[in-house]
Design a protein around this motif. Structure first.
Motif, PDB file in Angstrom:
ATOM      1  N   ARG B 190       0.855  -1.193   0.000  1.00 46.87           N
ATOM      2  CA  ARG B 190       0.000   0.000   0.000  1.00 46.87           C
ATOM      3  C   ARG B 190       0.888   1.240   0.000  1.00 46.87           C
ATOM      4  O   ARG B 190       1.736   1.397   0.883  1.00 46.87           O
ATOM      5  N   PRO B 210      -0.538   6.303   4.455  1.00 49.74           N
ATOM      6  CA  PRO B 210      -0.925   5.262   3.489  1.00 49.74           C
ATOM      7  C   PRO B 210      -2.230   5.636   2.804  1.00 49.74           C
ATOM      8  O   PRO B 210      -3.127   6.200   3.430  1.00 49.74           O
ATOM      9  N   LEU B 214      -7.201   2.681  -2.226  1.00 47.54           N
ATOM     10  CA  LEU B 214      -6.406   1.857  -3.137  1.00 47.54           C
ATOM     11  C   LEU B 214      -7.334   1.136  -4.106  1.00 47.54           C
ATOM     12  O   LEU B 214      -8.260   0.436  -3.692  1.00 47.54           O
ATOM     13  N   TRP B 252      -2.673  -0.436 -10.731  1.00 50.34           N
ATOM     14  CA  TRP B 252      -3.056  -0.066  -9.363  1.00 50.34           C
ATOM     15  C   TRP B 252      -3.044   1.451  -9.197  1.00 50.34           C
ATOM     16  O   TRP B 252      -2.119   2.105  -9.669  1.00 50.34           O
ATOM     17  N   ALA B 254      -3.885   4.831  -6.466  1.00 53.70           N
ATOM     18  CA  ALA B 254      -4.240   5.401  -5.155  1.00 53.70           C
ATOM     19  C   ALA B 254      -5.020   6.682  -5.412  1.00 53.70           C
ATOM     20  O   ALA B 254      -4.441   7.714  -5.740  1.00 53.70           O
ATOM     21  N   ASP B 405      -5.852  -4.225   3.169  1.00 49.24           N
ATOM     22  CA  ASP B 405      -4.660  -5.067   3.266  1.00 49.24           C
ATOM     23  C   ASP B 405      -5.111  -6.526   3.361  1.00 49.24           C
ATOM     24  O   ASP B 405      -6.077  -6.840   4.055  1.00 49.24           O
ATOM     25  N   ILE B 431      -2.431  -7.317  -1.591  1.00 49.81           N
ATOM     26  CA  ILE B 431      -2.103  -6.043  -0.939  1.00 49.81           C
ATOM     27  C   ILE B 431      -1.500  -6.284   0.437  1.00 49.81           C
ATOM     28  O   ILE B 431      -2.078  -7.003   1.261  1.00 49.81           O
ATOM     29  N   SER B 433       0.451  -4.226   3.873  1.00 52.84           N
ATOM     30  CA  SER B 433       0.438  -2.912   4.512  1.00 52.84           C
ATOM     31  C   SER B 433       1.621  -2.091   4.002  1.00 52.84           C
ATOM     32  O   SER B 433       2.591  -2.637   3.460  1.00 52.84           O
TER      33      SER B 433
END
Lengths: 438, 438
Positions: B190, B210, B214, B252, B254, B405, B431, B433
């Motif tokens: 992440r 973080p 996601l 992926w 964010a 996660d 995923i 952490s």
């Protein structure tokens, strides 16, 4: 370091390649030879492949460094292997070469008094061909030139919204195109692209043709020496150790193509047709004596961007020359690389914050560097011509808004005083008409 | 081609790797062996390095192809050398391998009846480790999934301004990060990044942490086989010959990092932490029977984008599975790769219009692919959760807005009917952490 002199003949006091510099590049010494590493000194290059292949014992020159790994690195067609050896090794190697080249060299038998090796390894710069110094994995272009970002922002959004809300909080950047980075001297073809001739007409229908707004961007480029593991950020306070060295970077830009394409995902064909870099990589250590304070950022920074030092950037005198097809040269811009809001360690820390891996040979661009003063301090024609509203006057009764076919643009950059200059040499490119479609 | 059967044992009718496929990848067959080329057939791989190093005369299998160049290409740790041999060679090689593996093979002495070579070259897929198939020079991500672009546009700008004025005129795209492209199965950490928690608060002050948003992006990836010379565009009608093959691509994302950073230069840390591709490259020829019409574009196209054919895209069934840490799997999205406004030849023609050079191994992403229908046809969680407004229901009484996660996301894609499927296998990532700062 006091400027000491070299036994190399005829080093001009104005040379960018004094004994205080020792920049690294990739040369080929004849049409049939494969490219390999060299350094520049005055008007000469020292062929490092030839030096390391000679019979001399170089161990005393490079104490503590594995000579075999250097010999191997210097026979490669890029500097990546040398970069990967890390900054402590670069330091020893640069100092060792300075020791070989000093007037009072302690190692005179190795090169100064060794005629056969001098014949072989010490060549006039004009006799060698320069190549791209690094194999560039990824190229990232930042936007850290505050005065440029502000001036361009005013043009497009007015003074109230000139800078986006994120601008003072993070080094804004985008991924560029690595495949079109070329070494100084490579011809630049005017790109063809989609252009919206009348932005106010509805419906908006573009045409396809050669750009009418071919521009330059004066930037400093930074080469990465060491990579980080994917998922692990580089600490801003350790980032200096990941830097190999610096080059000048002309991020050629087609403003009309860029304007039509760039919302919402950023610049693409307006930039990816070519970016030119200077051929000699000035090692990070060579620029250390020229540290300066960057543009003050009164915004409270996120922890990961706090460098804990004031002098994060360098005061490099930068110049942009435009030479017409007739051969008349005008210096159209003069500024300094200190006019950056973010340092390269801050850019590296931000780039890797989420775990993005850097690899040796990756290139970071500073973004266009402009000074706080008038038109003469700008790093792009877009700023000099105030978005096309005025012409930039050239000597020889000529003028430009944007570049014409046949124009040559040369970037220059140097630090220090005569006799001990640390500079980049020329970063140059000539504009040719758009290539015909096959 | 009629589905013929293979003598390879136990090929499931549902296998992506039927005799009609023959996708290429890079495997290592033991922890100590260096990676090299293989193809997938059913649950097995055929080690091409072992095959070409055997004593057999392969000339009749690959008529007109230089066997030495194949042998050399298949011993490399990437498929770049094979890709560079060009599409006519790929065609002969694929057909030749099909001939070796057919039930009624004309070359039974080479492999089918050659126990020692079978022992050496024919291995269960579970016994080999997959690697990134290509050395990727540059990665470009397009935005050709019309329904995705529209849906996301509506969320951020409303239905009137959902699509930018350029969207129907050119394949919008941006340069991505090549260094963080990983092969299926690689753990995804992440990412940490700058996030603006309350976009409405003034002044806008971000936090660093973080990502809370996601997401995935379901895409088709296209690998380039041949390069063009800098300054010379690739004609849209010749672009097929520059394509090596296809993979699934999970870009992926964010979303919170992306939202804060992306104006004005596009996505950066919100994307560059990782992109996952499926390990097997399905050759362009293997997908030819599954051509389909893309989304109709009623806009008058610029000449350089006119393909002169209707079926520019492929009808590949695409699926997104989400598996929780507890092991419950839900298929959260189902769509087809035909929902693209632009074909890869159009993307290539646009990318090179200004002369940008492509190199073998370059990767192009299609952009997120979503269908025209409801929530179940979307290729990103952002669309499924309607910008965070609703949860995506999973089996096992669970639900998600964005990824947790421990979640594993698997993309799948295949064409054709049972027994003759052409598919990609799994493109998967779990995923973890955020990595602790060093």
């Amino acid at each position: 370091m006091a400027p000491t002199s070299s036994w190399i003949p005829n080093i001009s006091p104005a040379s960018d390649f004094s004994l205080a510099n020792i920049p690294f590049g990739i040369v080929s010494t004849s049409p049939s030879s494969s490219p390999s590493a060299a350094i520049a000194i005055g008007d000469h290059v020292l062929d490092l492949k030839a030096l390391f292949e000679s019979e001399n014992d170089l161990t005393p020159v490079y104490p503590g460094v594995d000579i075999t790994s250097l010999k191997e690195a210097f026979s490669q067609p890029t500097l990546n292997a040398f970069a990967q050896l890390g900054r402590p090794v670069h330091r020893v190697v640069r100092t060792g070469i300075q020791d070989l080249l000093r007037e009072d060299t302690p190692f005179s038998s190795i090169l100064k008094d060794n005629e056969p090796l001098k014949q072989k390894a010490l060549l006039p710069q004009r006799a060698v061909k320069m190549h791209l110094p690094m194999a560039i994995g990824d190229y990232t272009d930042f936007y850290a030139g505050y005065h440029h970002a502000y001036a361009v922002g005013v043009m497009f959004r007015g003074p109230e919204n000139a800078l986006q809300p994120n601008y003072m909080h993070l080094p804004v950047g985008y991924h560029g195109r690595a495949s079109s980075i070329v070494v100084s001297g490579t011809p630049i073809h005017r790109p063809v692209g989609q252009i919206l001739l009348d932005p106010k007409a509805e419906p908006k229908v573009p045409v396809t043709g050669p750009t009418r707004k071919l521009d330059i961007e004066l930037e400093l480029g930074c080469f990465i020496a060491r990579g980080n593991r994917m998922g692990e950020a580089i600490d801003v306070k350790e980032a200096e150790e990941y830097i190999f060295g610096y080059v000048l970077l002309n991020d050629w830009s087609a403003r009309d193509i860029q304007t039509w394409e760039y919302v919402p995902l950023g610049p693409f064909n307006g930039k990816n047709f070519a970016s030119t870099i200077s051929p000699w990589v000035v090692l990070a250590d060579a620029l250390e004596p020229f540290r300066a304070k960057g543009i003050e950022n009164t915004t409270e920074l996120q922890e990961y961007l706090k460098e804990g030092r004031e002098e994060g950037v360098f005061d490099i005198r930068l110049e942009v020359d435009l030479t017409t097809a007739e051969g008349d040269t005008t210096t159209i811009g003069r500024t300094s690389s200190k006019h950056l809001l973010w340092s390269f360690p801050q850019m590296i820390a931000h780039h890797t914050l989420g775990g993005c891996p850097m690899r040796p040979g990756d290139l970071l661009g500073s973004g266009t560097i402009s000074g706080p003063g008038g038109i003469g301090e700008r790093g792009s024609l877009l700023e000099m011509n105030e978005a096309g509203k005025r012409e930039v006057l050239l000597c020889g009764m000529d003028a430009r808004t944007f570049l014409k076919d046949g124009d040559t643009v040369t970037l220059r950059g140097s630090c220090g005083t005569d006799g001990a200059r640390v500079g980049f040499g020329a970063c140059t490119g000539r504009i040719f008409s758009a290539a015909p479609r096959k």
